[in-house]
Design an enzyme around this catalytic site. Structure first.
Site, short mmCIF file in Angstrom:
data_model
loop_
_atom_site.label_atom_id
_atom_site.label_comp_id
_atom_site.label_asym_id
_atom_site.label_seq_id
_atom_site.Cartn_x
_atom_site.Cartn_y
_atom_site.Cartn_z
N HIS A 1 8.03 5.84 -3.31
CA HIS A 1 8.22 7.26 -3.64
C HIS A 1 9.55 7.76 -3.11
CE1 HIS A 1 6.45 7.49 0.38
NE2 HIS A 1 6.68 8.79 0.45
N HIS B 1 10.60 10.10 -0.92
CA HIS B 1 10.89 10.68 0.40
C HIS B 1 11.98 9.89 1.13
CE1 HIS B 1 6.80 12.97 0.68
NE2 HIS B 1 7.73 13.67 0.07
N ASP C 1 12.49 9.03 4.12
CA ASP C 1 12.12 7.95 5.05
C ASP C 1 11.66 6.69 4.31
OD1 ASP C 1 9.82 9.53 4.36
OD2 ASP C 1 8.69 8.54 5.94
N HIS C 2 11.78 6.69 2.98
CA HIS C 2 11.45 5.49 2.19
C HIS C 2 12.62 5.02 1.32
CE1 HIS C 2 7.10 5.66 3.20
NE2 HIS C 2 7.47 6.89 3.50
N HIS D 1 0.36 12.22 -2.82
CA HIS D 1 1.34 12.46 -1.76
C HIS D 1 2.61 13.03 -2.39
CE1 HIS D 1 3.45 11.75 2.03
NE2 HIS D 1 4.38 11.08 1.39
N ASP E 1 2.88 5.78 1.19
CA ASP E 1 2.20 6.85 1.93
C ASP E 1 0.94 7.31 1.20
OD1 ASP E 1 4.23 6.63 3.72
OD2 ASP E 1 5.11 8.61 3.34
N HIS F 1 3.71 3.53 7.18
CA HIS F 1 3.87 4.02 8.56
C HIS F 1 2.90 3.36 9.53
CE1 HIS F 1 6.47 7.57 7.72
NE2 HIS F 1 5.92 7.50 6.53
FE FE Z 1 6.71 8.43 4.73
ZN ZN Z 2 6.24 10.12 2.16
#
Ligand code: FE
Ligand code: ZN
Length: 252
Positions: A53, A55, A57-58, A111, A130, A168
């Site tokens: 996805h 985001h 942090d990905h 998400h 996530d 995570h």
């Molecule tokens: Fe994440």
């Molecule tokens: Zn995420």
């Protein structure tokens, strides 16, 4: 298929996938350039970047890695405007090869609107981003509770011995939440011992297996009479129980 777990940022996991026969190197959700590049360096190449996805942090290292290794970036077609550097657009249920490996795209919105999971059916490995976590599930940012539950149930229908690699290391706080509302679950108590041991030795609690999650992850147990009873929701539907649990977890 060799999978290397790469801890990134404070609690993210990126995953390097190496397939020897065709000498193909791929990475799932590269969060951070330095940490990922250190591992990629052993292989001297990076053919594919797979994003679950959009985001940051990905996808954080997408562009830098693409620039350095001329990698192809694969992501959901519905997130084509939000995934940096995307080259190959993936659709629900599509089969896609990376070298000799083949994965199936599982569309799992909730998400985010365009969240996907990658299921390697032959190797029985799934990267769930996530959506499904070890002992938990992702927060609902762009979808409805109903959508998220449907997405989790899609994953739940994969073979029980599927290894789950998620985005995570949230297992400890997820465990505490499960224990609070699923006190009498003996599988969960056994798992607690295993999880705490791994964390004590600074080891990832990943991968987990789907079968294990079905036994212990409260978000996959919304139809269980024990859970309904603990929440005082005996006559409620699966989605009502799921919504209640997700809301409780948001403030846990
Ligand atoms: Fe994440
Ligand atoms: Zn995420």
């Amino acid at each position: 298929m060799i999978i290397e777990i790469i801890p990134c940022l404070s609690d993210n996991y990126s995953y390097l996938i190496y397939e020897k026969k065709s000498n193909t190197v791929s990475i799932v959700d590269p969060a951070e350039f330095e940490a990922c590049d250190k591992v990629i360096n052993k292989y001297k190449k990076l053919d594919f970047i797979l994003n679950t996805h959009h985001h940051v942090d990905h996808v954080g290292a997408n562009l830098e890695l693409k620039k350095k290794y001329r990698s192809k970036i694969l992501g959901s077609d519905s997130d084509k405007d939000r995934i940096p550097g995307i080259d190959i657009l993936l659709k629900e249920n599509q089969k896609q090869k990376i070298g000799n490996l083949e994965f199936e795209v599982i569309f799992v919105p909730g998400h985010t609107k365009g969240h996907i999971a990658f299921f390697f059916s032959k190797e029985k490995v799934a990267f769930t981003g996530d959506t499904l976590f070890s002992l938990g599930c992702g927060r609902i940012f762009e979808g409805t509770h109903k959508e998220m539950l449907k997405s989790l149930n899609k994953i739940k229908n994969l073979p029980p011995d599927t290894k789950i690699y998620c985005g995570h290391e949230y297992t400890k706080s997820n465990l505490n939440f499960c224990l609070a509302y699923d006190r009498n679950n003996t599988f969960l108590k056994e798992r607690e011992i295993d999880v705490l041991k791994k964390l004590r030795y600074n080891q990832p609690t990943i991968p987990t297996t789907l079968g294990q999650e079905i036994e212990t992850n409260i978000f996959l147990r919304c139809n269980d009479p024990e859970i309904k009873y603990a929440l005082d929701l005996n006559d409620s539907s699966e989605v009502e129980v799921f919504s209640k649990l997700r809301d409780l977890k948001d403030t846990f």
